[in-house]
Enzyme design. Structure first.
Site, short mmCIF file in Angstrom:
data_model
loop_
_atom_site.label_atom_id
_atom_site.label_comp_id
_atom_site.label_asym_id
_atom_site.label_seq_id
_atom_site.Cartn_x
_atom_site.Cartn_y
_atom_site.Cartn_z
N GLY A 1 -27.03 13.72 -9.65
CA GLY A 1 -27.79 12.78 -9.98
C GLY A 1 -28.39 13.36 -11.42
O GLY A 1 -28.22 14.54 -11.91
N ALA B 1 -35.77 13.04 -10.02
CA ALA B 1 -35.80 14.26 -9.48
C ALA B 1 -34.84 15.16 -10.04
O ALA B 1 -35.35 16.52 -10.09
CB ALA B 1 -35.58 14.03 -7.96
N CYS C 1 -38.01 2.77 -14.53
CA CYS C 1 -39.15 1.90 -14.41
C CYS C 1 -39.44 1.40 -15.83
O CYS C 1 -40.03 0.12 -15.83
CB CYS C 1 -40.28 2.99 -14.61
SG CYS C 1 -40.19 4.20 -13.18
N GLY D 1 -35.26 -4.92 -1.50
CA GLY D 1 -35.52 -3.70 -0.91
C GLY D 1 -34.43 -2.77 -1.55
O GLY D 1 -33.73 -3.21 -2.38
N PRO E 1 -27.69 24.47 5.43
CA PRO E 1 -28.05 25.63 4.43
C PRO E 1 -27.51 25.32 3.06
O PRO E 1 -26.57 24.96 2.89
CB PRO E 1 -27.36 26.83 4.98
CG PRO E 1 -27.20 26.55 6.56
CD PRO E 1 -26.97 24.99 6.58
C1 LIG Z 1 -36.76 -1.64 -12.11
C2 LIG Z 1 -37.70 -0.42 -11.67
C3 LIG Z 1 -38.80 -0.42 -11.87
C4 LIG Z 1 -39.63 0.61 -11.33
N1 LIG Z 1 -40.83 1.08 -11.48
C5 LIG Z 1 -41.55 1.95 -11.20
C6 LIG Z 1 -42.98 2.03 -11.60
O1 LIG Z 1 -43.56 1.47 -11.99
N2 LIG Z 1 -43.46 3.32 -10.77
C7 LIG Z 1 -42.94 4.42 -10.09
O2 LIG Z 1 -43.45 5.05 -9.63
N3 LIG Z 1 -41.50 3.91 -9.59
C8 LIG Z 1 -40.91 2.74 -10.20
N4 LIG Z 1 -39.60 2.66 -10.05
C9 LIG Z 1 -38.86 3.83 -8.97
C10 LIG Z 1 -38.60 5.02 -9.68
O3 LIG Z 1 -37.67 4.51 -10.83
C11 LIG Z 1 -37.55 5.73 -8.66
O4 LIG Z 1 -38.80 6.17 -7.75
C12 LIG Z 1 -37.12 7.04 -9.22
O5 LIG Z 1 -36.35 6.71 -10.56
C13 LIG Z 1 -36.43 7.73 -8.32
O6 LIG Z 1 -35.94 9.01 -8.90
P1 LIG Z 1 -34.68 9.72 -8.27
O7 LIG Z 1 -34.52 10.88 -9.01
O8 LIG Z 1 -34.80 9.87 -6.92
O9 LIG Z 1 -33.39 8.56 -8.32
P2 LIG Z 1 -32.93 7.81 -9.70
O10 LIG Z 1 -33.73 8.11 -10.71
O11 LIG Z 1 -32.68 6.39 -9.17
O12 LIG Z 1 -31.56 8.83 -10.21
C14 LIG Z 1 -30.46 8.78 -9.15
C15 LIG Z 1 -29.08 9.48 -10.08
O13 LIG Z 1 -28.25 9.82 -9.32
C16 LIG Z 1 -27.09 9.26 -9.57
N5 LIG Z 1 -26.01 9.02 -8.63
C17 LIG Z 1 -26.27 8.21 -7.56
N6 LIG Z 1 -25.36 8.44 -6.73
C18 LIG Z 1 -24.30 9.30 -7.14
C19 LIG Z 1 -22.95 9.83 -6.77
N7 LIG Z 1 -22.49 9.37 -5.68
N8 LIG Z 1 -22.40 10.73 -7.69
C20 LIG Z 1 -23.12 11.03 -8.86
N9 LIG Z 1 -24.18 10.70 -9.24
C21 LIG Z 1 -25.01 9.68 -8.49
C22 LIG Z 1 -27.33 7.98 -10.47
O14 LIG Z 1 -26.49 7.60 -11.42
C23 LIG Z 1 -28.73 8.52 -11.34
O15 LIG Z 1 -28.50 9.37 -12.35
C24 LIG Z 1 -38.79 1.69 -10.53
C25 LIG Z 1 -37.77 1.37 -10.15
C26 LIG Z 1 -36.93 0.48 -10.81
C27 LIG Z 1 -35.53 0.10 -10.49
#
Ligand SMILES: Cc1cc2nc3c(=O)[nH]c(=O)nc-3n(C[C@H](O)[C@H](O)[C@H](O)COP(=O)(O)OP(=O)(O)OC[C@H]3O[C@@H](n4cnc5c(N)ncnc54)[C@H](O)[C@@H]3O)c2cc1C
Lengths: 184, 419
Positions: free
Chosen positions: B10, B14, B45, B244, B274
């Protein structure tokens, strides 16, 4: 507690509040506004309608200055979805200004701050305002201005000792590390 | 022991927070980030602002340009992780190459869950999760004039407002009777709806899509035809599904890891295997208010979880401080709205107190259970939101000052003690 990136031998200072010396005169807030205004003066700040970033609120009869504690692992830093809110690894100051990323005014930091120390910019501008520790000044403007010694700029290590004696404020202690406390 | 090998799948909220924390805690460890997307980390976002034309791609970046180099992070971007071999401790990438780890973080986020609607498949149908989605949407927006958004949740409304700002004719279709049904109640939703009058969206509430007819081709003039439950037909060049999400658990499906809706983690972000941790949209944590395991698909939770995972990966045990699981704030036009915790209680033993001044766009609702705050909705005035969230998290007894909180004059000074 260590902050990752904190340098040995660099004194990190923070603003300590002595509640029993605060009379709620608001001088700190006005001085803060002046320091963050274009003119640099209190009247100028009023004309420009620059808000103070240290608030003084009444809790019953007790005025309480409310300002950013520059917490380590600050909730506002984790909440910032554009990376504008960052903690300086050396000084420990947390600010959403002066970085590559600009504040987008999403208000996530306001929702995250357990002290209520971040406010919206006036007149609908999409920008969150908070204490920036008066970067570039030896001593923050609010501390300089306080006529009663209710605010002191002290080294964090002294502060920790002091805090043990006069622990006051605990809303967020287990959420952040080393959040600077209030003393009485 | 040699240098510890940390691998992060990712490159989102996070993952970035985890990587920078790992580097701060372990100067010499090898950190590798794997992402299926190309390019540096950006804020999902901000994709709506990108769609609206207010930000360009560079503005979406969440860290400075030299981030990976400065932190000594090896990047494998544009490579998808397809499997994890927990026995041999390696991640398998598409194409078959392997990346060995001593400690692994799954921070793969989530994807759009497209609704099961008959005929809803074809060109011009999008989700809005990735920059690549946004680019495709912009491409069609350049040719088409009309957009239909399915779902009036946060992503749906943000996409709708963004496209309307570009001058498109936007219709939002929502099955539930009001906007942001998961966060708001009818009173707050009505304030939001009136605020959106200033943007110019058409909103069809309480109606679903029965059937969709995809355009025959993908070229200019390709038009969708959506038949709604109320019999109305909507025609548009593009359809955006925002009903969703689905956590991206695919790379660990073969590991036997415990997965519920997301990957279940303990208080240290450890999965059931682990040396494998999970954080962000893909992880399921315990909600401090309800005690129930839930997805917390928001930025704040993702970065905090990434940070906590990193401490534990680096061998410095640290517990997730369990923030309130539902924390949303949005300002689509002029009025900010915010929801915390259980904002629409089903439980009859909850006490609900509210101030409602629609003419001032002001609404403040508090939900209490046994004297403690368990939920809140704020519209118009969001000043003390963080304090409310902190009180909720601590299950503080607020019965003595609930009216003060409701009045809007509460602040953290009331909690300062001396002596
Ligand atoms: C349009 C939009 C607006 C939003 N607005 C808000 C807001 O106003 N406030 C708020 O709190 N949250 C908001 N969110 C939600 C927020 O963006 C997410 O909760 C947050 O980005 C989650 O972070 P993450 O690190 O879990 O995942 P992500 O940021 O989604 O990152 C996932 C990463 O994993 C990578 N990945 C996935 N699968 C694989 C794989 N199989 N192999 C290699 N890499 C992979 C992706 O390329 C990406 O780099 C919004 C989301 C969207 C889409």
């Amino acid at each position: 507690m260590c902050r990752p990136g904190k340098l040995e031998g660099v004194d990190v200072k923070a603003v300590m509040v002595y509640l029993d010396r605060c009379y709620g005169c608001l001088t700190c807030s006005l001085a803060c506004a002046a320091a963050h205004s274009a003119s640099g003066t209190i009247t100028g700040a009023m004309r420009e309608r620059v808000p103070g970033r240290i608030l003084v609120e009444a809790a019953g009869k007790q005025p309480v200055p409310i300002l950013c504690r520059h917490c380590d692992d600050a909730p506002c830093v984790n909440a910032c979805m554009i990376g504008a809110m960052q903690q300086d690894p050396v000084t420990g100051l947390v600010s959403n200004e002066g970085h590559t990323q600009a504040c987008a005014g999403c208000w996530m930091c306001i929702m995250a701050c357990p002290y209520g120390a971040i406010v919206q910019a006036p007149r609908g501008e999409r920008m969150a305002l908070k204490c920036d520790g008066c970067r570039g000044r030896e001593t923050p403007a609010c501390v300089m201005a306080c006529p009663n010694g209710a605010l002191a700029y002290v080294e964090v290590d002294d502060f920790a000792g002091e805090r043990r004696l006069k622990l006051a404020f605990c809303l967020a202690e287990d959420m952040t590390r080393d959040s600077r406390a209030y003393g009485g | 022991m040699g240098k510890k090998r940390y691998v992060i799948i990712g490159n989102g909220a996070a993952a970035i927070r985890a990587a920078e924390t790992l580097r701060a805690l372990d100067e010499s460890g090898c950190i590798t980030m794997v992402s299926r997307e190309q390019g540096p980390a950006y804020s999902r976002c901000m994709l709506p602002a990108f769609l609206a034309g207010e930000k360009n791609e560079d503005d979406l970046r969440i860290r400075a340009g030299d981030f990976y180099e400065k932190h000594g992070i090896k990047t494998l971007f544009g490579s998808r992780a397809v499997d994890v071999d927990a026995g041999r401790r390696c991640v398998v990438l598409e194409g078959g190459s392997r990346v060995d780890y001593d400690s692994l973080l799954i921070a793969t986020g989530s994807s759009t869950a497209f609704p099961a609607i008959k005929g809803l498949e074809g060109p011009g149908l999008f989700g809005l999760r990735d920059l690549s989605d946004a680019r495709k949407i912009l491409d069609v927006a350049g040719r088409g004039r009309r957009a239909v958004i399915l779902g009036a949740g946060l992503v749906g409304l943000e996409a709708a407002v963004a496209l309307a700002r570009r001058g498109m004719e936007v219709t939002v279709v929502e099955k539930m009777p009001h906007l942001l049904p998961r966060q708001l109640d009818p009173a707050a939703a009505e304030i939001l709806r009136r605020d959106l009058d200033g943007v110019g969206l058409r909103m069809i509430m309480g109606t679903g899509v029965q059937e969709a007819a995809a355009p025959e081709s993908s070229g200019a003039g390709a038009v969708w035809d959506l038949l709604l439950d109320n019999g109305e037909h909507l025609r548009a060049e593009m359809v955006i599904a925002a009903t969703g999400i689905r956590p991206n658990v695919d790379p660990v499906l073969g590991t036997g890891m415990r997965i519920n809706r997301g990957i279940t983690v303990d208080g240290r972000m450890r999965t059931s295997i682990p040396e494998i941790y999970a954080a962000g949209d893909v992880a399921e944590t315990r909600d401090v208010i309800t005690g129930v395991r839930m997805l917390t698909p928001t930025w704040l939770h993702a970065s905090l979880q990434g940070m906590i995972a990193a401490w534990n990966m680096a061998g410095r045990p640290r517990l997730y401080p369990e923030p309130v699981g539902i924390q949303n704030v949005v300002q689509l036009h002029r009025v900010p709205v915010l929801a915390l915790g259980v904002s629409n209680p089903q439980d009859a033993s909850c006490e609900v107190i509210a101030i409602h001044r629609p003419a001032e766009n002001l609404y403040r609702k508090l939900v209490l259970k046994d004297g403690a705050l368990v939920g809140a909705i704020l519209a118009g005035d969001i000043r003390m939101a963080g304090i409310l969230a902190a009180l909720m998290r601590r299950k503080a007894d607020v019965s003595g000052f609930k009216d003060l909180i409701l009045s809007g004059d509460f602040h953290c000074g009331y909690l300062a003690r001396t002596g």
